[in-house]
Design a protein around this motif. Structure first.
Motif, PDB file in Angstrom:
ATOM      1  N   GLU A  52      28.949  26.987  24.783  1.00 18.85           N
ATOM      2  CA  GLU A  52      30.231  26.503  24.255  1.00 18.85           C
ATOM      3  C   GLU A  52      30.943  27.709  23.647  1.00 18.85           C
ATOM      4  O   GLU A  52      30.300  28.625  23.120  1.00 18.85           O
ATOM      5  CB  GLU A  52      29.995  25.458  23.150  1.00 18.85           C
ATOM      6  CG  GLU A  52      29.401  24.154  23.630  1.00 18.85           C
ATOM      7  CD  GLU A  52      30.360  23.293  24.439  1.00 18.85           C
ATOM      8  OE1 GLU A  52      31.556  23.647  24.529  1.00 18.85           O
ATOM      9  OE2 GLU A  52      29.904  22.274  24.987  1.00 18.85           O
ATOM     10  N   ARG A  93      37.721  16.385  23.317  1.00 21.04           N
ATOM     11  CA  ARG A  93      38.240  17.680  23.737  1.00 21.04           C
ATOM     12  C   ARG A  93      39.721  17.590  24.134  1.00 21.04           C
ATOM     13  O   ARG A  93      40.179  18.289  25.039  1.00 21.04           O
ATOM     14  CB  ARG A  93      37.373  18.230  24.868  1.00 21.04           C
ATOM     15  CG  ARG A  93      35.994  18.655  24.349  1.00 21.04           C
ATOM     16  CD  ARG A  93      35.137  19.264  25.424  1.00 21.04           C
ATOM     17  NE  ARG A  93      34.400  18.253  26.172  1.00 21.04           N
ATOM     18  CZ  ARG A  93      33.506  18.526  27.121  1.00 21.04           C
ATOM     19  NH1 ARG A  93      33.241  19.780  27.417  1.00 21.04           N
ATOM     20  NH2 ARG A  93      32.875  17.558  27.750  1.00 21.04           N
ATOM     21  N   LEU A 117      41.997  20.899  24.423  1.00 21.06           N
ATOM     22  CA  LEU A 117      41.792  21.998  25.377  1.00 21.06           C
ATOM     23  C   LEU A 117      42.994  22.230  26.288  1.00 21.06           C
ATOM     24  O   LEU A 117      43.278  23.357  26.684  1.00 21.06           O
ATOM     25  CB  LEU A 117      40.545  21.765  26.233  1.00 21.06           C
ATOM     26  CG  LEU A 117      39.201  21.713  25.505  1.00 21.06           C
ATOM     27  CD1 LEU A 117      38.058  21.896  26.472  1.00 21.06           C
ATOM     28  CD2 LEU A 117      39.113  22.743  24.410  1.00 21.06           C
ATOM     29  N   ASP A 174      37.325  27.451  27.411  1.00 23.72           N
ATOM     30  CA  ASP A 174      36.655  26.172  27.163  1.00 23.72           C
ATOM     31  C   ASP A 174      36.758  25.234  28.363  1.00 23.72           C
ATOM     32  O   ASP A 174      35.822  24.505  28.686  1.00 23.72           O
ATOM     33  CB  ASP A 174      37.246  25.490  25.920  1.00 23.72           C
ATOM     34  CG  ASP A 174      36.695  26.098  24.638  1.00 23.72           C
ATOM     35  OD1 ASP A 174      35.458  26.154  24.509  1.00 23.72           O
ATOM     36  OD2 ASP A 174      37.493  26.511  23.782  1.00 23.72           O
TER      37      ASP A 174
END
Lengths: 74, 352
Positions: free
Chosen positions: A53, B193, B196, B236
């Motif tokens: 990560e 998430r 992102l 990411d």
């Protein structure tokens, strides 16, 4: 193991093996940018089976830090 | 765990449309020097893409694709009882663009029409909704219109996104027929998430204002955008794709009990050449089974999977063929589907 890692990191950063030292802060290399960062992540995944990560990756500052993570996962 | 299957429903025809304005990425030195661009373009593999002009919306591209499809297949428009418009670049905040397209295409007023707002995974979601409504008996023929003008979403002064995205639209006709056999879907979501990939302002959480329209330097590289531009946290997203996509692929293949050697084509969302190449390598798939359009149309978000089918498989779907589709992106939202087509009508990629 260590040689394999240095060679793979050098390839991701488009550098020579002998230009990379364990104590170097790898983000300071001239060829380090957001593109080569992806190459490093891909290299860790494909060559060493490590999925990092970003918040963990960002805690590693030196080549040695990264190598420690790689060698401890084996 | 959203894993499910359908019987005897499938895509009977598809067409596409792209703006005629070709952007040659190597020459696109509006804000960045050519040598810097070359490094980026070589890596992402987006040599060309298409930009819609200021008067052209995703709906216009879909309309052109739909006309090509419906005329090419000689479809009776009164028989279409569902229209789904998939996009995150609609004409207006309201009404839904699907309703405008119902009228423009001359579909029946008794047709169901609504929009689905998802990004790069959305074509699979659209298919699953159309298949479900057909399976329920509510609908006989469904038209999926999937269009994006992502060139209008991202700042051209942010090198993390300035060279990736292009515009396109497609139309797909879905119907019931025994020839299709079974299809399988895996659909996934992860709102943890959400940050992102995002356009932070311009909705109702952070409403549009003079402040949200202000262009700012956002990082140490001097990239610039406003809060109403999209941004992408590339590293990411990259990690997400490398981790989750092969996993979902394997999960669906196992659920379906399908031998991947029976799959004729693996059609991935055209994110960029670099990440797509790594995913294919990780899954050990043969290059010749992976059609690609990222070099000529770039990343067109949800349109990229069906656009790649129309553009690259035009003369290859006239027999019974099995496709594995895989979409992933903003949300985060991702999915995999295995669908069979049989003598599928593949129309043109019309230039608008």
């Amino acid at each position: 193991m260590k040689d394999k890692f240095i060679t793979a990191l050098a390839e991701a950063l488009e550098m020579e093996d002998n230009e990379i030292k364990m104590e170097d802060t790898f983000r300071d290399y001239d060829t380090y940018d957001s593109l080569s960062e992806l190459s490093i992540l891909a290299m860790l995944d494909s060559d060493f089976g490590i999925e990092l990560e970003m918040n963990e990756y960002n805690t590693y500052l030196t080549v040695g830090d990264l190598y420690k993570r790689v060698s401890s996962s084996k | 765990m959203a894993l499910f299957s359908f019987n005897n429903i499938g895509i009977s025809g598809m067409s596409g449309a792209v703006p005629k304005n070709v952007i040659n990425n190597y020459e696109y030195d509006v804000f960045f020097p050519k040598e810097e661009i070359k490094e980026v373009v070589d890596k992402i593999g987006v040599k060309e893409r298409r930009f819609a002009d200021e008067n052209t919306c995703a709906s216009d591209l879909c309309y052109a694709a739909a006309e090509d499809l419906l005329n090419g297949m000689n479809v009776n428009r009164d028989e279409i009882d569902l229209l789904i418009f998939i996009s995150q670049t609609p004409d207006y905040r309201m009404p839904a663009t699907s309703i405008l397209l119902q009228n423009r295409l001359g579909l029946s007023r008794s047709a169901i029409a609504f929009d689905i707002s998802l990004g790069c995974s959305a074509f699979l979601y659209g298919l699953s909704v159309a298949y479900s409504m057909i399976a329920s008996g509510a609908v006989k023929k469904a038209l999926i219109l999937d269009g994006e003008t992502r060139s209008k979403v991202y700042s051209q002064k942010d090198r993390k996104t300035a060279f990736l995205f292009g515009d396109a639209g497609i139309a797909a006709l879905i119907e019931k027929n025994d020839k299709f056999g079974t299809s399988w879907f895996s659909l996934n979501s992860d709102g943890e998430r959400e940050d992102l990939i995002k356009i932070p302002a311009g909705g109702y959480r952070n409403m549009s204002s003079a402040e949200t329209l202000k262009e700012k330097v956002v990082d140490e590289y001097g990239n610039m955008r406003s809060d109403e531009h999209g941004y992408m946290n590339g590293a990411d997203v990259f990690n997400f794709v490398l981790r989750e996509i092969p996993k979902d692929f394997k999960r669906l293949v196992e659920y379906a009990g399908v031998d991947t050697s029976t799959v004729d084509y693996f059609v991935f969302h055209q994110a960029n050449q670099y990440i797509n190449g790594l995913v294919a390598k990780k899954l050990k798939l043969a290059d010749e089974k992976i059609p690609s359009t990222v070099h000529k149309y770039g990343n067109t978000s949800s349109v990229s999977i069906p656009l790649t089918i129309v553009s690259e498989l035009k003369d290859k779907l006239n027999k019974h063929s099995r496709l594995l589709l895989c979409g992933f992106g903003v949300g985060l939202s991702w999915g995999t589907a295995i669908i069979d087509v049989d003598n599928c009508y593949v129309g043109n990629v019309v230039e608008v």
